[in-house]
Design a protein around this motif. Structure first.
Motif, short mmCIF file in Angstrom:
data_model
loop_
_atom_site.label_atom_id
_atom_site.label_comp_id
_atom_site.label_asym_id
_atom_site.label_seq_id
_atom_site.Cartn_x
_atom_site.Cartn_y
_atom_site.Cartn_z
N ASN B 304 42.48 48.58 61.30
CA ASN B 304 42.02 48.93 59.97
C ASN B 304 41.79 47.66 59.16
O ASN B 304 42.26 46.59 59.53
N MET B 305 41.08 47.85 58.09
CA MET B 305 40.76 46.68 57.27
C MET B 305 40.56 47.15 55.83
O MET B 305 40.02 48.23 55.59
N ILE B 306 41.04 46.38 54.95
CA ILE B 306 40.77 46.68 53.55
C ILE B 306 40.24 45.42 52.87
O ILE B 306 40.46 44.31 53.34
N GLY B 307 39.58 45.66 51.79
CA GLY B 307 39.10 44.54 51.01
C GLY B 307 39.49 44.75 49.55
O GLY B 307 39.43 45.87 49.04
N GLU B 308 39.93 43.73 48.96
CA GLU B 308 40.30 43.82 47.55
C GLU B 308 39.26 43.04 46.75
O GLU B 308 39.15 41.82 46.90
N ASP B 309 38.52 43.80 45.96
CA ASP B 309 37.46 43.17 45.17
C ASP B 309 38.08 42.49 43.97
O ASP B 309 38.63 43.14 43.08
N VAL B 310 37.99 41.19 43.97
CA VAL B 310 38.57 40.44 42.86
C VAL B 310 37.47 39.81 42.01
O VAL B 310 37.71 38.90 41.23
N THR B 311 36.24 40.32 42.19
CA THR B 311 35.11 39.75 41.45
C THR B 311 35.35 39.79 39.95
O THR B 311 35.18 38.79 39.24
N MET B 312 35.79 40.98 39.51
CA MET B 312 36.01 41.14 38.07
C MET B 312 37.12 40.22 37.58
O MET B 312 37.03 39.67 36.48
N ARG B 313 38.12 40.06 38.44
CA ARG B 313 39.21 39.16 38.05
C ARG B 313 38.71 37.73 37.95
O ARG B 313 39.05 36.97 37.02
N VAL B 314 37.86 37.36 38.93
CA VAL B 314 37.32 36.00 38.93
C VAL B 314 36.43 35.80 37.71
O VAL B 314 36.52 34.78 37.01
N VAL B 315 35.59 36.80 37.47
CA VAL B 315 34.68 36.71 36.31
C VAL B 315 35.50 36.60 35.02
O VAL B 315 35.20 35.79 34.13
N ASP B 316 36.56 37.43 34.97
CA ASP B 316 37.41 37.42 33.78
C ASP B 316 38.06 36.06 33.59
O ASP B 316 38.06 35.50 32.48
N ILE B 317 38.57 35.52 34.70
CA ILE B 317 39.24 34.22 34.62
C ILE B 317 38.24 33.15 34.20
O ILE B 317 38.53 32.30 33.35
N GLU B 318 37.04 33.23 34.79
CA GLU B 318 36.02 32.23 34.45
C GLU B 318 35.67 32.31 32.97
O GLU B 318 35.55 31.27 32.28
N ALA B 319 35.54 33.53 32.47
CA ALA B 319 35.18 33.72 31.06
C ALA B 319 36.27 33.18 30.15
O ALA B 319 36.00 32.47 29.17
N ARG B 320 37.52 33.54 30.50
CA ARG B 320 38.64 33.06 29.69
C ARG B 320 38.75 31.55 29.76
O ARG B 320 39.07 30.86 28.77
N LEU B 321 38.44 31.03 30.94
CA LEU B 321 38.52 29.59 31.15
C LEU B 321 37.48 28.87 30.29
O LEU B 321 37.76 27.85 29.63
N ARG B 322 36.29 29.46 30.31
CA ARG B 322 35.22 28.86 29.50
C ARG B 322 35.60 28.91 28.03
O ARG B 322 35.42 27.93 27.29
N ASN B 323 36.16 30.01 27.64
CA ASN B 323 36.56 30.19 26.25
C ASN B 323 37.64 29.18 25.86
O ASN B 323 37.56 28.54 24.79
N GLU B 324 38.63 29.05 26.72
CA GLU B 324 39.73 28.12 26.43
C GLU B 324 39.21 26.69 26.36
O GLU B 324 39.64 25.91 25.50
N ARG B 325 38.27 26.38 27.23
CA ARG B 325 37.72 25.02 27.22
C ARG B 325 36.93 24.76 25.94
O ARG B 325 36.94 23.66 25.40
N GLN B 326 36.23 25.80 25.50
CA GLN B 326 35.49 25.70 24.24
C GLN B 326 36.45 25.43 23.07
O GLN B 326 36.23 24.55 22.24
N VAL B 327 37.55 26.20 23.07
CA VAL B 327 38.55 26.04 22.02
C VAL B 327 39.15 24.65 22.08
O VAL B 327 39.37 23.98 21.05
N GLU B 328 39.41 24.22 23.33
CA GLU B 328 39.98 22.88 23.52
C GLU B 328 39.06 21.82 22.93
O GLU B 328 39.50 20.90 22.20
N ALA B 329 37.74 21.97 23.18
CA ALA B 329 36.77 21.00 22.66
C ALA B 329 36.76 21.01 21.14
O ALA B 329 36.71 19.95 20.49
N GLU B 330 36.87 22.24 20.58
CA GLU B 330 36.85 22.34 19.12
C GLU B 330 38.09 21.69 18.49
O GLU B 330 38.00 21.01 17.46
#
Lengths: 188, 453
Positions: B304-330
């Protein structure tokens, strides 16, 4: 096949009693109770109740301390040693009472042992001898009674008194001499 | 020379100590008296008896005390430091604490020992009869009478699912104690299988299930090619006569150049009972290739095999990361432009900057972790020589045998622990025992002296 009780040695009887057979003690008592009671009566100057107490206590001690009997001496000697010690203890305990009523007791005692035909010469002589024996001090009296006790050898008597046999013989000789002298003085 | 008077003296002396004519039977009175005294002096005589054999007495005392302590320790499990073994009631209590969350429901299988029959009930599935073995190398079975497929996830054994009215035998290659088992709802399985199975071979049960219609409900697979991040976990169970050979061949399938490695491995038992397990981390792009090669090493019993889709988690992390970096720059810009600001404000800005940077580091770590998991798929390979023992059906006889077996294990365990306790009491209480023996010797000497006197 297990020997009958009557043929069994004293020591084995004691062991069987300690193992729970009461009849073994009964056999020991059949052998020794009557002679012990006789000896006790003699040692305690014919006070029957005291003699019974002494022998009863002797059996109590045999029962309670039988397991401590180590076989160094014969069982008969051991039992006699206990009986003699009991007689001594009882005699000592009653000494004060005895002293207070000495004269009365002696009269009663002699009266009780006097035969109805005490007018006879022999009876008078026997009475004098008994009186002389009773007048001896306890140690000499004890030696005499024990040495002439039925079935008791001098060796057994020495062992029961825990003295060497030579000492026993010399004390016996001295006691007899004193008794004879006492009788001679009385005859004069 | 003996005179007549001497003869008479002798005669009178014999007469004075002559045997008693009466038979008072004083010995019987003494026996009764001693019996009464014995009651009064029971303690004294017991001590005397014990004192006559001080060593034996001390040994008996030590053993009796030790056994008593051991018995008490076992009677009160908290004293012995051992937790009570799971009982049927405790197991049911555990199961009743099932929790339901977004992914389905879960229960903690930790602490289960022996062959405890479980009945799980949940709003999502009608019921599962689970025969859980707490000991390594034992087999269990999960039967689902539900009409929908169900996914089972066990970290120690990989993932598997039970089809409708299917019976899945599994082997817990770890001890099973403390193992967490998660049971996913059918919807969750469907979603994950559909989303992540674009590269799977169609020969495994997961593929069969998908081929049987579940896939028809799936969204377009093209989504997968649109930058989906999927963590894949596969389990394959093989049967072969040469377990050791297969075990070695599996290790040779890895390519170090792709960063592949063996996470853990083990081989157990002998002959027909030999089993091996390996947890492989292989490059995601090589998952199908490796599975195909594994299938050639023996008869595929289960897969058997399963897959765990973490795309949304990755996208979420990327978005938060971008946001945090923006805040850091500000914040950095503020610090640059407001150099004449009060010290307190500057300190507050620096504090905020530190917090932002910590968040950035954490999210970066999470993203890298997910990237590792996505880039390296996990394959749990189970290899065994013979068929697994059939799952026991519940019956009175099985219950009896199980109870007997449990009683035997408990008995042997108790005996061993009792002996250990006795030894510990013997050694631990050495000073105490010496004191007792010395006291017994002293008492014996004293009582002996008393008796002789």
């Amino acid at each position: 096949m297990e020997p009958r009780l009557g043929e069994t040695s004293d020591e084995i009887l004691l062991r069987r009693f300690l193992d729970g057979r009461k009849s073994a003690l009964g056999e020991l008592a059949r052998r020794y109770e009557a002679p012990l009671l006789g000896l006790a009566r003699g040692l305690l100057r014919h006070r029957d109740e005291l003699a019974r107490d002494a022998i009863q206590e002797t059996w109590v001690r045999v029962i309670r301390f039988g397991h401590t009997f180590n076989g160094d001496a014969g069982l008969k000697t051991w039992i006699y040693r206990i009986a003699i010690n009991q007689c001594r203890d009882l005699a000592r305990l009653n000494q004060r009472h005895e002293t207070a009523n000495d004269d009365e007791n002696k009269t009663e005692s002699r009266a009780s042992t006097t035969r109805p035909d005490n007018a006879a010469i022999e009876s008078e002589r026997d009475e004098r001898i008994r009186a002389a024996i009773d007048d001896l001090d306890d140690a000499k009296r004890e030696i005499l009674l024990l040495c002439y006790h039925e079935g008791m050898t001098h060796s057994e008597a020495a062992a029961a008194l825990e003295i060497p046999i030579g000492t026993l013989k010399s004390r016996l000789h001295a006691a007899l001499n004193e008794l004879r002298e006492s009788l001679d003085r009385e005859a004069l | 020379m003996t005179t007549p008077i001497d003869n008479r003296i002798e005669s009178i002396l014999r007469e004075m100590t002559a045997e008693s004519k009466d038979k008072p039977r004083l010995w019987q009175v003494a026996l009764r008296s001693a019996s009464r005294k014995s009651t009064r002096n029971a303690l004294q005589r017991s001590i005397l008896k014990l004192a006559n054999r001080p060593l034996a007495t001390a040994a008996s005392l030590i053993i009796a005390t030790s056994v008593t302590i051991a018995a008490i320790a076992f009677a009160i499990p908290s004293l012995s430091g051992r937790s009570a073994r799971a009982t049927r009631a405790e197991v049911r209590a555990q199961v009743s604490s099932l929790t339901v969350d977004e992914s389905g429901f879960r229960y903690d299988a930790g602490g289960l020992v022996g062959r405890d029959q479980l009945t799980l009930r949940s709003p999502l599935q009608p019921y599962y009869d689970t025969n859980v073995d707490g000991v390594s190398d034992l087999w269990g079975a999960i039967r689902s009478s539900d009409t929908t497929p169900t996914q089972f996830v066990c970290p120690s054994m990989g993932n598997f699912y039970a089809d409708a009215k299917d019976e899945v035998a599994y082997k817990s290659d770890l001890r099973g104690l403390g193992e967490e088992m998660r049971i996913y709802s059918a919807d969750a399985i469907r979603e994950s299988l559909i989303a992540n199975d674009e590269n799977s071979d169609k020969t495994g049960p997961a593929d069969r299930w998908l081929a049987n219609g579940a896939a028809s409900q799936a969204p377009a697979r093209n989504d997968a090619s649109a930058g989906r991040q999927v963590i894949r976990r596969a389990t394959i169970e093989l049967k072969t006569s040469d377990v050791r050979g297969a075990f070695l061949k599996v290790q040779q399938l890895l390519e170090v150049g792709h960063g592949e490695y063996i996470e853990n491995s083990g081989i157990h038992g002998a002959d027909d009972r030999m089993t091996a397990n390996l947890t492989l981390r292989v490059a995601a792009i090589r998952l199908s290739d490796v599975l195909n090669q594994l299938r050639e090493l023996g008869e595929v019993v289960n897969e058997n095999m399963i897959g765990e889709d973490v795309t949304m988690r990755v996208v979420d992390i990327e978005a938060r990361l971008r946001n945090e970096r923006q805040v850091e720059a500000e914040v950095l810009q503020l610090l640059e432009t407001r150099k004449d600001a009060p010290l307190e404000e500057i300190l507050k800005l620096r504090q905020s900057l530190a917090t932002i940077r910590t968040n950035i580091e954490q999210m970066t770590g999470q993203r890298e972790q997910l990237a590792r998991l996505v880039s390296l798929s996990t394959i749990l390979v189970l290899i065994r020589a013979g068929d697994p023992p059939p799952a026991e059906s519940p019956s009175l006889w099985n219950d009896f045998v199980n109870a007997l077996s449990k009683a035997w294990r408990n008995g042997v365990g108790f005996l061993g622990a009792a002996v250990a306790t006795i030894i510990s009491v013997l050694i631990g209480g050495l000073v105490f025992w010496i004191a007792i023996i010395a006291t017994l010797f002293a008492v014996r000497r004293r009582l002996r002296n008393k008796a002789q006197n």
